[in-house]
Design an enzyme around this catalytic site. Structure first.
Site, PDB file in Angstrom:
ATOM      1  CG  ASP A 541      -1.943   0.955   1.347  1.00 34.67           C
ATOM      2  OD1 ASP A 541      -2.280   1.554   0.307  1.00 34.67           O
ATOM      3  OD2 ASP A 541      -2.480   1.167   2.462  1.00 34.67           O
ATOM      4  CD  GLU A 544      -0.088   5.722  -3.621  1.00 30.30           C
ATOM      5  OE1 GLU A 544       0.484   5.923  -2.535  1.00 30.30           O
ATOM      6  OE2 GLU A 544      -0.963   4.861  -3.773  1.00 30.30           O
ATOM      7  CG  ASP A 618      -8.156   5.142   0.902  1.00 30.05           C
ATOM      8  OD1 ASP A 618      -8.025   3.910   0.777  1.00 30.05           O
ATOM      9  OD2 ASP A 618      -7.365   5.855   1.526  1.00 30.05           O
TER      10      ASP A 618
HETATM   11  C1  NOJ Z   1      -4.581   3.384   2.764  1.00 29.81           C
HETATM   12  C2  NOJ Z   1      -5.277   2.315   1.999  1.00 29.81           C
HETATM   13  O1  NOJ Z   1      -5.821   2.842   0.824  1.00 29.81           O
HETATM   14  C3  NOJ Z   1      -6.339   1.694   2.871  1.00 29.81           C
HETATM   15  O2  NOJ Z   1      -6.973   0.678   2.164  1.00 29.81           O
HETATM   16  C4  NOJ Z   1      -5.716   1.169   4.151  1.00 29.81           C
HETATM   17  O3  NOJ Z   1      -6.723   0.657   4.972  1.00 29.81           O
HETATM   18  C5  NOJ Z   1      -4.993   2.294   4.860  1.00 29.81           C
HETATM   19  N1  NOJ Z   1      -4.002   2.831   3.984  1.00 29.81           N
HETATM   20  C6  NOJ Z   1      -4.315   1.835   6.152  1.00 29.81           C
HETATM   21  O4  NOJ Z   1      -3.304   0.967   5.897  1.00 29.81           O
END
Ligand code: NOJ
Length: 959
Positions: A541, A544, A618
């Site tokens: 995650d 970017e 998100d």
């Molecule tokens: C950002 C991610 O997009 C999300 O899915 C995740 O729950 C959070 N980071 C925390 O790790």
């Protein structure tokens, strides 16, 4: 009355609170101020101004780039030459290479001589590489670069042009105009793609900064050339302005698709304002865009600068291989070829304008002519989708966070109690000890191995989060090694870059460094990532990379990476370098244990499909976000990265039961099917939802599991020829103009299954567009819909997933519900047959061990099923290899237990049995057939029970 007054005062107060609430809920919309608009991005503004200036001058505008004919050489499929850019003070030399590839693609590269020679000066004592970044292909291109042996220079029809014939049967031609420089790509004598037709080619060449005495004006607006400040951060730009821009016109095309990731319609919109259009160009600068907005060209987490232009019976494409920040403007213009000729139909031209902040012009042009051919050729270059482990196509249960190992086990048990299948449970951030990756929080996860062993009992897996930011804490072994080995990203002064992310102060691992790969590899070994077992996989995650205190929530552009590349040069491929390192690490966590890795990545670029799945980040628990997920997933599919999904239920906020239910019914059509939720949301595992929603959701998940054989077959197809796993309307019916803009219904592989998820509140019907005149059957009750080129209203009460099967298909399924896909491995198959107008049907099935790479050595079953002249037969599509016999042996007992034929010939009413002949068998046997009469609009069907033919065998069933 006496009570009503206070009540109305309360109502007023309440309304006020609600109103204020609406005004102060910051979380519901993206923080625009964190991200640049085009006007706030120096090179974007400069390139748009350049375009505006050209268009204002109209006919008087001439592009200042010429190809010097004396420099042109053509040899072995490559045309080389030098472009000359003429400015007020100098002539800038720009080496050009056009390569004609065996695949039919053409590649155009423009570089800058001074930069290639290192003949420039950097400012601020920068140590940055003097070249324009030319290593993107190292991360992106894996094949397809063989040059064409047959490409030839065509006789010069007129001077001032160089023409090259190439492609299959020499059907393609590149017509290269020398002055001003431009290229028209033709297929069968017709132009389909034009470079620099509008004259917007713009390569900002290197020049020294001239310090002028106060008061003296520069000739040009230099305000964004040497430094740029945004959100309190100043970018030092040691090489000054260096953007590249080019217009690419698609004459006669009025739909363009691709260039994910944007939360927008599949058919891309115009970007220069006007009703229904965007005002901003589509941006590609991988970013952590918190609570992103819909119908927007704003950048998101990933970027694939690959575009398809489509019109009736023709698809062409371009791939802009540049890893720097990139924007694309789209304008459509309608021209009537000859206003005097009666009946001449007007045509739309789509003009696109691409510009990147740094790097070279490196562009691939594909001439199709079908979307499938484009997928194939593009896939040859950037790689096809990894064939995932089988579990990865099941249902994934995630939330931020399952709080203890006991919690995980409880969730696991509850799924079983309520008989809801799932394959993978996920641990977000909080499983770690204080956000230190490769560790476990000792109080809440004291027994990680016990937890994984429990999951393994039902062949379930665990995925844990590993991000690229490494907590800056003394004594943390990963941090210490990172620094000792010099593996971290550096700032512009050469010191280890420090930024802020989940763990607080952090450093970032620089996966551009080849030495990092073996270190990262070592961290994933069982003895280093203690407490992890072989059923644990990885979620990358924030790659970017997301940096909370960085400009636009990412790294400063003047940060430095391995190879002395500035972050500006490589930003968009940064994410996949982490995925690459993780992929290498998961291939063989222990000697001899070679398996297909499973990785989920948030950031991506072209090529990511070889290594990972992606999700759309998100999103929010709103109907709008549910609806937006479909074009987003479809767009990723046609852009070569089909293993895509969105957080089911919506990441932020709490979906109500109706929304959650509809989201599951839609989510089962995402190739990557995972529910996920923010830490502040209420728990929403499907078994927690009250009836009837719980049952409806369970049924949707079971439908996914029932169709897993069809899904895996579609994944296989994507893995060998790049065809999307779920396909949009235009892709399946490229000749039907009515369907080009449809992006809310989808086809699963080549199965003929057409789904239209309900994405609107309170809807209880779905209008499904049918393109052809075959019969389509409701999946559940065989109601017939027929009629080409129109929408058909299908009932869609809450418990129903609108789903049709086109006549002419044979769909493999597994009908026995189990706890996980692993437990279905030896289950028998059902084949569902729908006959086409000629009474025929086709289908296929691909199956392998779902885990290893043995399929590369023949360890798989690949069958084609036919129904012709009342015989259903299974034919081998596979090629034998050293692992074939062994695999077939393991599948020996796996059979077809049922065949359902929808809308069979009427004569079958009289039939009570069929003849079954298995390959090699001397005798045939009989299997019972039951016939069910037509009822109203519901077609008749027949069921063959227990034909028990081997799934890996050649057989016939005679009706
Ligand atoms: C950002 C991610 O997009 C999300 O899915 C995740 O729950 C959070 N980071 C925390 O790790």
């Amino acid at each position: 009355m006496a009570r009503s007054r206070p009540a109305s005062r309360w109502t007023l107060l309440f309304s006020l609170v609600v109103l204020l609430g609406c005004m102060v809920i910051p979380g519901w919309t993206v923080k625009h101020e964190n991200f640049k608009t085009c006007a706030q991005s120096g090179f974007c503004r400069r390139n748009r101004d350049f375009a505006d200036n050209a268009s204002a001058k109209g006919e008087a505008w001439s592009s200042p780039y010429e190809l010097d004919p004396a420099t042109v050489h053509f040899k072995d499929g490559h045309l080389t030459g030098v472009l000359i850019k003429t400015t007020a003070n100098e002539k800038v030399l720009l080496p050009l290479t056009v390569s004609f590839l065996e695949s039919g693609a053409a590649r155009v590269v423009v570089d800058e001589e001074k930069r290639l020679k290192g003949d420039i000066e950097l400012r601020h004592d920068s140590k940055a590489n003097k070249k324009r970044y030319d290593e993107a292909e190292k991360w992106v291109i894996v094949g397809g670069l063989e040059v064409s042996k047959s490409a030839t220079l065509n006789a010069q029809a007129e001077t001032g042009f160089t023409q090259v014939l190439y492609g299959p049967g020499d059907k393609f031609q590149a017509v290269i105009r020398h002055a001003p420089f431009g290229v028209d790509f033709q297929r069968d004598g017709q132009t389909h793609v034009q470079l620099n037709h509008q004259g917007l080619l713009n390569l900002e060449h290197w020049r020294p900064k001239v310090d002028r005495p106060e008061g003296e004006e520069a000739g040009e607006d230099e305000s964004t050339w040497w430094e740029e400040t945004f959100g309190g951060n100043t970018d030092s730009k040691p090489r000054g302005p260096e953007s590249v821009g080019l217009d690419i016109t698609f004459p006669g095309y009025d739909h363009v698709f691709g260039i994910p990731e944007h939360a927008d319609s599949l058919s891309l919109k115009e970007t220069r304002g006007g009703s229904g259009n965007h005002k901003e160009p589509y941006r590609m600068y991988n970013s952590d865009v918190f609570e992103y907005e819909l119908n927007s060209p704003m950048t998101l987490y990933g970027a694939i600068p690959f575009m398809q232009a489509h019109r009736k019976s023709s698809t062409v494409g371009v791939f802009w291989l540049n890893a720097a920040e990139t924007w694309v403007d789209i304008v459509k213009s309608t021209t009537s070829p000859n206003p005097l000729s009666l009946g001449a139909s007007s045509k739309t031209n789509t003009q696109t304008h691409w510009f990147s902040e740094a790097g070279r012009i490196d562009l691939f042009v594909f001439l199709g002519p079908s979307p499938k051919e484009i997928s194939k050729t593009y896939g040859e270059l950037t790689g096809y989708t990894q064939l995932p482990q089988h579990f990865a196509i099941g249902y994934h249960q995630c939330r931020w966070n399952y709080v203890t190992d006991e919690d995980v086990k409880e969730v696991d048990a509850k799924f079983d109690k309520y008989q809801i299948p799932y394959d993978v449970i996920w641990l977000d951030l909080e499983y770690t000890d204080d956000r230190k990756y490769f560790t476990w929080e000792p109080l809440t996860f004291p027994n990680p191995t016990g937890m994984q062993e429990k999951l393994d009992e039902s062949e379930r897996k665990l995925v844990v989060l590993i991000d690229p930011h490494i907590k800056k804490e003394e004594g943390y072994f990963v941090q210490e090694e990172l620094n000792k080995k010099n593996f971290a990203v550096r700032n512009k002064d050469g010191d280890v870059y420090e930024g802020w992310c989940w763990p607080g102060a952090s450093n970032w691992v620089d996966c551009f460094n080849p030495a990092v790969i073996s270190w990262w590899n070592s961290l994933h070994k069982y003895d280093r990532f203690k407490g992890s077992l072989s059923n644990l996989f990885i979620w990358n995650d924030m790659n970017e990379p997301s940096v909370f205190n960085g400009p636009e929530t990412t790294m400063p552009k003047d940060n430095m990476h391995y190879g002395d590349w500035e972050h500006r040069d490589i930003h968009n491929v940064n994410g996949i370098t982490l995925v690459n390192a993780t992929y290498q690490a998961l291939l063989e966590r222990k000697k001899g244990e070679v398996r297909r890795p499973f990785i989920l990545t948030r950031s991506y670029y072209a090529g990511a499909q070889r290594m990972a799945a992606m999700w759309t980040g998100d999103n929010q628990a709103t109907w709008g976000h549910l609806a937006a997920s479909l074009p987003m997933v479809l767009n990723n599919g046609i852009s070569g990265f089909p293993f895509a999904g969105a957080d089911v239920g919506g990441f932020f906020h709490n979906p109500d039961k109706d929304l959650l239910t509809r989201w599951y019914q839609a989510g089962i059509w995402y190739p990557f099917f995972r529910a996920h939720a923010h830490i502040d949301t209420r728990r929403r595992e499907p078994y927690l939802i009250s009836e009837p929603h719980r049952t409806i959701i369970s049924q949707a998940i079971r439908l996914r599991y029932q169709l897993l054989p069809a899904w895996y077959t579609a994944f296989h197809e994507a893995s060998v020829n790049g065809i999307p796993i779920v396909r949009p309307q235009y892709y399946v019916y490229p000749d039907d103009e009515e369907g080009f803009a449809i992006d809310d219904q989808l086809y699963l592989g080549a199965t003929g299954l057409l789904a239209k998820p309900v994405v609107a509140e309170n809807a209880n019907t779905a209008d499904i567009y049918i393109s052809d005149d075959e019969k389509y059957y409701d999946y559940f009750d065989f109601t017939v819909y027929q009629g080409a080129g129109k929408r058909h209203t299908v009932p869609a009460p809450q418990e129903k997933v609108p789903l049709l099967i086109q006549g002419g298909h044979i769909i493999p399924r597994k009908d026995r519900p189990r706890r996980s896909s692993g437990l279905m491995r030896w289950d028998p198959y059902t084949l569902v047959v729908t006959l086409d107008k000629n009474g025929e049907a086709d289908g296929s099935l691909y199956v392998d061990d779902g885990e290893t790479f043995n399929y590369e050595r023949g360890g798989y079953i690949h069958r084609r099923f036919h129904f012709r002249e009342s015989v259903l037969s299974s034919e081998d599509l596979g090629a034998k290899g050293p692992k074939t016999a062994e695999y077939l042996k393991t599948m020996d007992g796996v059979t077809v237990e049922r065949v359902v034929i929808v809308d069979p010939p009427k004569e079958w009413r009289e039939k009570s049995s069929v003849t079954v002949v298995e390959d090699g068998a001397k005798t045939s046997s009989a299997a019972p057939l039951e016939y069910y009469k037509q009822q109203g609009k519901k077609a008749s069907y027949a069921v063959v029970k227990k034909p028990n033919v081997g799934i890996g065998k050649t057989w016939r069933i005679e009706f």
